[in-house]
Design a protein around this motif. Structure first.
Motif, short mmCIF file in Angstrom:
data_model
loop_
_atom_site.label_atom_id
_atom_site.label_comp_id
_atom_site.label_asym_id
_atom_site.label_seq_id
_atom_site.Cartn_x
_atom_site.Cartn_y
_atom_site.Cartn_z
N ASP A 51 8.67 -6.21 2.84
CA ASP A 51 9.32 -4.93 2.58
C ASP A 51 8.65 -4.28 1.38
N LEU A 52 7.64 -3.46 1.64
CA LEU A 52 6.90 -2.82 0.55
C LEU A 52 7.56 -1.53 0.09
N ASN A 53 8.64 -1.14 0.73
CA ASN A 53 9.39 0.05 0.31
C ASN A 53 10.47 -0.30 -0.70
N SER A 81 4.39 -2.96 -5.63
CA SER A 81 4.83 -2.58 -4.29
C SER A 81 4.16 -1.28 -3.86
N ASP A 82 4.09 -0.29 -4.80
CA ASP A 82 3.41 0.98 -4.50
C ASP A 82 1.93 0.73 -4.19
N ARG A 129 1.50 -0.93 -0.85
CA ARG A 129 1.76 0.03 0.21
C ARG A 129 0.55 0.96 0.39
N THR A 130 -0.03 1.40 -0.73
CA THR A 130 -1.21 2.26 -0.67
C THR A 130 -2.38 1.50 -0.05
#
Length: 181
Positions: free
Chosen positions: A128-130, A152-153, A156-157
């Motif tokens: 869960d990268l959000n 996490s950001d 996700r990037t």
């Protein structure tokens, strides 16, 4: 300073008979003995005995009064010591309760943010990268949570970039395969 009753007994009740005793001894008893006047010496000795008895009763009274005074002072000192001991115990108990309360607050202020950091790390590890930590802490644990948000950001990037590149590569491969066919 002597208490008035004790001073009266000592300075008047004991002193005056002692002065009388010695006055009788030196002024009347010894001269009667010197003159070998046994009748007069016996009469003076009787008066000396009365003065001595009054002196002795006064001294006994002084001793008794002093003893009572000491007993009262000891009782007062014991009472003060007991009161001081009780006050010290109350202060000690209050200090212990305050220390326990402070320890609980410190433990809670450390444990709660760390539990949040562990939850965030587990969610990120689960894919869960959000995951974002909405609560803000202003200490080292808060810095850790902010770093995890940044990680996490960044993941996700990186994942989005990798997916785009994978899609571009797939698209390029499909184009190459169509051109070859």
């Amino acid at each position: 300073p002597l208490l008035p009753a004790l001073a009266q007994t000592l300075l008047v009740g004991a002193h005056e008979p002692a002065v009388e005793f010695y006055a009788l001894a030196f002024d009347e008893f010894l001269p009667a003995l010197y003159l070998n006047d046994q009748r007069r010496a016996g009469a003076v000795l009787a008066r000396m005995t009365q003065a001595y008895d009054r002196h002795r009763r006064a001294i006994d009274s002084v001793v008794s009064q002093a003893h009572m005074l000491v007993m009262n002072q000891e009782a007062a000192a014991y009472s003060q010591t007991q009161d001081a001991t009780r006050i010290q115990l109350v202060i000690l108990l209050a200090a212990i309760l305050i220390a326990i309360g402070l320890a609980a607050l410190i433990q809670r202020s450390i444990q709660r943010p760390l539990q949040r950091a562990v939850e965030v790390a587990r969610r990120i590890a689960g894919g869960d990268l959000n995951t974002r930590e909405g609560e803000s802490f202003h200490d080292e644990t808060g810095q850790l949570l902010e770093a995890m948000d940044e990680m996490s950001d960044s993941l996700r990037t990186t994942m989005a970039t990798a997916e785009r590149e994978a899609a571009n590569a797939k698209s390029a491969k499909e184009m190459v395969e169509r051109l070859i066919e």
